[in-house]
Design an enzyme around this catalytic site. Structure first.
Site, PDB file in Angstrom:
ATOM      1  N   ASN A 237     -11.134   0.477   0.994  1.00  0.00           N
ATOM      2  CA  ASN A 237     -10.441  -0.811   0.933  1.00  0.00           C
ATOM      3  C   ASN A 237     -10.321  -1.383   2.334  1.00  0.00           C
ATOM      4  OD1 ASN A 237      -8.783  -2.995   0.549  1.00  0.00           O
ATOM      5  ND2 ASN A 237      -6.967  -1.812   0.000  1.00  0.00           N
TER       6      ASN A 237
ATOM      7  N   LEU B  12       0.797  -1.228   0.000  1.00  0.00           N
ATOM      8  CA  LEU B  12       0.000   0.000   0.000  1.00  0.00           C
ATOM      9  C   LEU B  12       0.830   1.279   0.000  1.00  0.00           C
ATOM     10  CD1 LEU B  12      -2.928  -1.111   2.323  1.00  0.00           C
ATOM     11  CD2 LEU B  12      -2.981  -0.820  -0.154  1.00  0.00           C
TER      12      LEU B  12
ATOM     13  N   LYS C 126     -15.093  -2.042  -0.919  1.00  0.00           N
ATOM     14  CA  LYS C 126     -14.406  -3.102  -1.661  1.00  0.00           C
ATOM     15  C   LYS C 126     -14.196  -4.309  -0.761  1.00  0.00           C
ATOM     16  CE  LYS C 126     -10.543  -3.878  -4.757  1.00  0.00           C
ATOM     17  NZ  LYS C 126      -9.547  -3.180  -5.581  1.00  0.00           N
TER      18      LYS C 126
ATOM     19  N   CYS D 219      -7.320  -5.261   2.063  1.00  0.00           N
ATOM     20  CA  CYS D 219      -5.961  -5.499   1.608  1.00  0.00           C
ATOM     21  C   CYS D 219      -5.298  -6.575   2.453  1.00  0.00           C
ATOM     22  CB  CYS D 219      -5.131  -4.240   1.660  1.00  0.00           C
ATOM     23  SG  CYS D 219      -3.516  -4.584   0.971  1.00  0.00           S
TER      24      CYS D 219
ATOM     25  N   THR E 135      -4.805  -6.213 -13.347  1.00  0.00           N
ATOM     26  CA  THR E 135      -3.547  -6.765 -13.838  1.00  0.00           C
ATOM     27  C   THR E 135      -3.388  -6.634 -15.359  1.00  0.00           C
ATOM     28  OG1 THR E 135      -3.546  -8.285 -11.970  1.00  0.00           O
ATOM     29  CG2 THR E 135      -2.160  -8.888 -13.829  1.00  0.00           C
TER      30      THR E 135
HETATM   31  C1  LIG Z   1       0.009  -4.355  -7.971  1.00  0.00           C
HETATM   32  C2  LIG Z   1      -1.380  -4.281  -7.405  1.00  0.00           C
HETATM   33  C3  LIG Z   1      -1.705  -3.269  -6.485  1.00  0.00           C
HETATM   34  C4  LIG Z   1      -2.985  -3.176  -5.945  1.00  0.00           C
HETATM   35  N1  LIG Z   1      -3.274  -2.164  -5.063  1.00  0.00           N
HETATM   36  C5  LIG Z   1      -4.541  -2.054  -4.564  1.00  0.00           C
HETATM   37  C6  LIG Z   1      -4.893  -0.970  -3.694  1.00  0.00           C
HETATM   38  O1  LIG Z   1      -4.071  -0.090  -3.393  1.00  0.00           O
HETATM   39  N2  LIG Z   1      -6.152  -0.919  -3.194  1.00  0.00           N
HETATM   40  C7  LIG Z   1      -7.108  -1.855  -3.527  1.00  0.00           C
HETATM   41  O2  LIG Z   1      -8.238  -1.768  -3.074  1.00  0.00           O
HETATM   42  N3  LIG Z   1      -6.808  -2.872  -4.366  1.00  0.00           N
HETATM   43  C8  LIG Z   1      -5.558  -3.002  -4.891  1.00  0.00           C
HETATM   44  N4  LIG Z   1      -5.263  -4.042  -5.764  1.00  0.00           N
HETATM   45  C9  LIG Z   1      -6.313  -5.016  -6.134  1.00  0.00           C
HETATM   46  C10 LIG Z   1      -6.930  -4.701  -7.488  1.00  0.00           C
HETATM   47  O3  LIG Z   1      -7.577  -3.429  -7.475  1.00  0.00           O
HETATM   48  C11 LIG Z   1      -7.942  -5.783  -7.907  1.00  0.00           C
HETATM   49  O4  LIG Z   1      -8.983  -5.831  -6.966  1.00  0.00           O
HETATM   50  C12 LIG Z   1      -7.324  -7.155  -8.023  1.00  0.00           C
HETATM   51  O5  LIG Z   1      -6.020  -7.071  -8.555  1.00  0.00           O
HETATM   52  C13 LIG Z   1      -8.128  -8.116  -8.887  1.00  0.00           C
HETATM   53  O6  LIG Z   1      -8.240  -7.664 -10.219  1.00  0.00           O
HETATM   54  P1  LIG Z   1      -7.265  -8.143 -11.417  1.00  0.00           P
HETATM   55  O7  LIG Z   1      -7.183  -9.634 -11.349  1.00  0.00           O
HETATM   56  O8  LIG Z   1      -7.909  -7.631 -12.661  1.00  0.00           O
HETATM   57  O9  LIG Z   1      -5.946  -7.511 -11.165  1.00  0.00           O
HETATM   58  C14 LIG Z   1      -3.978  -4.133  -6.317  1.00  0.00           C
HETATM   59  C15 LIG Z   1      -3.651  -5.142  -7.239  1.00  0.00           C
HETATM   60  C16 LIG Z   1      -2.374  -5.230  -7.792  1.00  0.00           C
HETATM   61  C17 LIG Z   1      -2.081  -6.316  -8.777  1.00  0.00           C
END
Ligand SMILES: Cc1cc2nc3c(=O)[nH]c(=O)nc-3n(C[C@H](O)[C@H](O)[C@H](O)COP(=O)(O)O)c2cc1C
Ligand SMILES: Cc1cc2nc3c(=O)[nH]c(=O)nc-3n(C[C@H](O)[C@H](O)[C@H](O)COP(=O)(O)OP(=O)(O)OC[C@H]3O[C@@H](n4cnc5c(N)ncnc54)[C@H](O)[C@@H]3O)c2cc1C
Ligand code: FES
Lengths: 314, 249
Positions: free
Chosen positions: A131, A77, A169, A134, A270
């Site tokens: 969030n 974070l 979330k 996390c 991603t």
């Molecule tokens: C590198 C990275 C950083 C992330 N940072 C946050 C964040 O700061 N806050 C949050 O709520 N979710 C965060 N996520 C979660 C994503 O928003 C998302 O919910 C999760 O990756 C699933 O989606 P995807 O499979 O399309 O990546 C992060 C995901 C990744 C891969």
């Protein structure tokens, strides 16, 4: 069908999105990183990296590791903090004709509230995404999304200070997503987004150490999509507020699965790393699908799933 | 200006047991890429994330990459053939500052890739110290001879050039202060050691850092390094840093 006649717009918590495609927090920086690739005004909504009251340093490196059809991350974070975001990043974001959503978190109860208040006041932030899921935090809030008592207390307090639409979330690291969804709705959430990453681990077998300096991390990408679709389907069946679906969406077919399962909008995470134009291509893919299928309004896709009624448990 | 595009593999060359040279068709817009910058290359469709590689050379509308087979992705890359297409993203990151006159270049292992580019773009000005484990890991010595002013090769087992590592060769050659800036790419330990050496002598020193990367554009925050001004992204603020910026150097 004439493409101009297609209606892709959706409403989330009183906000009109020109299409249902958003970016997932933490995968799109503060927007500027991708502004070079396409006009950000094309997005339905842009969700920025999770913000906290003060800047956060995050975890040691390596922070990511690739796994089969996915990746683990333990960024921890890291972020610039609310003040710098509002002063330095928001002005550029305001220049785009899209909905700006600020994802946020806190280490303490007070920090959650103060951050929420600051973002609620910030001109150009249209909605807040809380969030509570996390999985990288070590300080105890980890269980927070799955502790109903804590969640009720916190959500209540945040709801009391936030006038803007509040999206909650949810974490997939819970036994029953339906319970969490209902609870968030009861506490005044205007919409839900799910799923966040699934806690995972990968090991270097020669050195016998974890691939991530944080030992564990959050799994994202295509590997988690079936879990995400199931959870979005379950959650959208038990709440009346809109659900924003995410988890492994790489293309428009993936996005359609979520929409059909009941998601009012979807977020791309991603996939942005793999292809910076993913979101735009997904929007175009949705338009193509609608033209091909003779569907004029995206509403006719959302929640249109026809389930089998003879299903039992697996 | 960076972009995502599909590049055609024009040539694949085996340089040694584990080193390969990859030649890609370039795109019109890449008129301006510079030594020190890198591209994210798709190595196989089964891999989600692209891998970062420094520009080895950019000549005649072609892009060259020199890489060492290390894990799954580089193995897969080595199996691709001429005519295959791979997705590439770049050019990314900040370049080495342009040397005004003669300079010292220090390369360890695959670190020779970005250093070669620097030497080629500044022909006849670089005093190169190039080290590897053994003779078989020293690649393109003839080409290096042509682009550098002075070439010193070092191998750990002494099978080629002087025995020891490249930094030792550099230090023993310049007991006094070499009045030249230093450019280095290679293992982290070597970079930290040369940084301390240069800082000690008050010489400008530029190093190329590596870290695991997902996006390559500063969005995911996976590739950070501790600097005197706080955390910086290696993909966006680097990969080239001035030695004085880096904590631990
Ligand atoms: C590198 C990275 C950083 C992330 N940072 C946050 C964040 O700061 N806050 C949050 O709520 N979710 C965060 N996520 C979660 C994503 O928003 C998302 O919910 C999760 O990756 C699933 O989606 P995807 O499979 O399309 O990546 C992060 C995901 C990744 C891969
Ligand atoms: C800016 C930059 C420039 C580079 N230039 C070159 C070059 O010119 N020639 C060369 O041979 N190598 C270079 N590297 C290192 C190269 O990126 C790695 O060797 C490569 O990613 C290994 O991939 P793999 O799938 O074979 O290894 P695996 O170990 O199977 O990789 C697993 C994951 O870890 C990542 N990873 C593993 N080692 C590294 C590393 N050292 N740096 C970054 N990511 C890593 C991979 O990208 C992949 O995501 C560079 C690295 C960076 C950051
Ligand atoms: S690789 Fe994503 S921030 Fe550097």
């Amino acid at each position: 069908m004439n493409d101009n006649a297609l209606n892709l717009s959706v409403e989330i918590a009183g906000l009109r999105l020109k299409n249902p495609v958003m970016t997932a927090s933490g995968t799109f920086g503060y927007g500027e990183e991708y502004a070079e690739f396409f006009d950000l005004s094309r997005l339905g909504a842009l969700v920025v990296k999770g913000l906290s009251l003060r800047p956060k340093r995050g975890n040691p490196t390596p922070r990511i590791a690739e796994t089969a059809s996915g990746m683990l991350n333990a960024i921890g974070l890291q972020n610039i903090g609310v003040e710098e975001f509002i002063g330095k990043k928001l002005p550029l974001l305001r220049s785009f004709d899209t909905v700006i959503i600020a994802n946020f978190f806190g280490d303490t109860f007070e920090e959650f509230i103060d951050t929420a208040e600051a973002l609620d006041r910030a001109e150009g932030v249209h909605a807040l995404e809380l969030n509570i899921s996390c999985p990288n935090k070590q300080q105890g809030w980890v269980s927070f999304g799955s502790d109903p008592g804590l969640m009720r207390e916190l959500l209540g307090a945040i709801r009391a200070v936030v006038k803007k639409p509040l999206i909650v979330k949810l974490s997939p690291n819970t036994a029953d997503i339906k319970q969490a969804a209902v609870l968030a709705q009861e506490c005044g959430a205007d919409a839900l987004s799910l799923i966040n990453t699934l806690t995972g681990m990968a090991i270097d077998i020669r050195r016998r150490v974890p691939l991530l300096a944080n030992n564990t991390g959050g799994l994202s990408g295509p590997a988690i999509k079936p879990v995400a679709v199931r959870m979005v389907w379950e959650a959208s069946n038990v709440v009346s507020i809109p659900v924003i679906g995410m988890g492994g969406i790489m293309n428009s077919s993936d996005a359609l699965e979520f929409l059909i399962a009941g998601a009012r909008a979807i977020a791309v995470g991603t996939a942005n790393f793999v292809n910076p134009l993913s979101t735009v291509q997904i929007i175009e893919g949705l338009e193509r699908f609608m033209s091909e299928e003779g569907i004029g309004d995206i509403q006719d896709i959302i929640g249109s799933l026809r389930t089998y009624n003879n299903a039992r448990s697996c | 200006m960076h972009r995502l595009f599909k590049a055609r593999i024009v040539q694949t060359t085996v340089l040694s047991g584990s080193y390969r040279l990859l030649t890609l068709s370039s795109e019109e817009y890449i008129r301006h890429c510079e030594a020190g910058q890198f591209f994210m290359l798709q190595t196989g469709s089964e891999f989600l994330l692209k891998r970062p590689f420094s520009i080895f050379s950019h000549r005649g509308g072609l892009l060259y990459f020199l890489y060492c087979i290390r894990g799954k992705g580089t193995k897969r890359l080595s199996e691709l053939r001429e005519g295959d297409f791979i997705e590439v993203l770049g050019p990314l990151g900040k370049a080495y500052p342009k040397p005004a006159g003669d300079f010292i270049a220090l390369a360890g292992g695959s670190g020779i890739a970005s250093i070669y580019c620097l030497l080629e773009d500044n022909k006849g000005k670089g005093h190169l110290f190039y080290g590897a484990k053994e003779k078989g890991d020293i690649v393109l010595a003839d080409s290096l001879e042509k682009v550098s002013k002075v070439l010193t090769i070092a191998t750990e087992d002494g099978s080629l050039g002087v025995k020891g590592n490249a930094l030792e060769a550099l230090c023993s050659k310049y007991q006094g202060d070499p009045p030249m800036p230093i450019y280095a790419c290679g293992p982290k330990q070597m970079l930290m050691a040369v940084s301390r050496w240069a800082l000690d002598k008050g010489l400008p020193c530029y190093i190329s850092l590596e870290e695991h990367m997902a996006c390559g554009v500063g969005a995911c925050l996976s590739c950070v390094v501790e600097t005197r001004e706080g955390l910086k992204g290696i993909c966006k603020d680097g990969p080239i840093f001035s030695a004085g910026e880096i904590i631990g150097a």
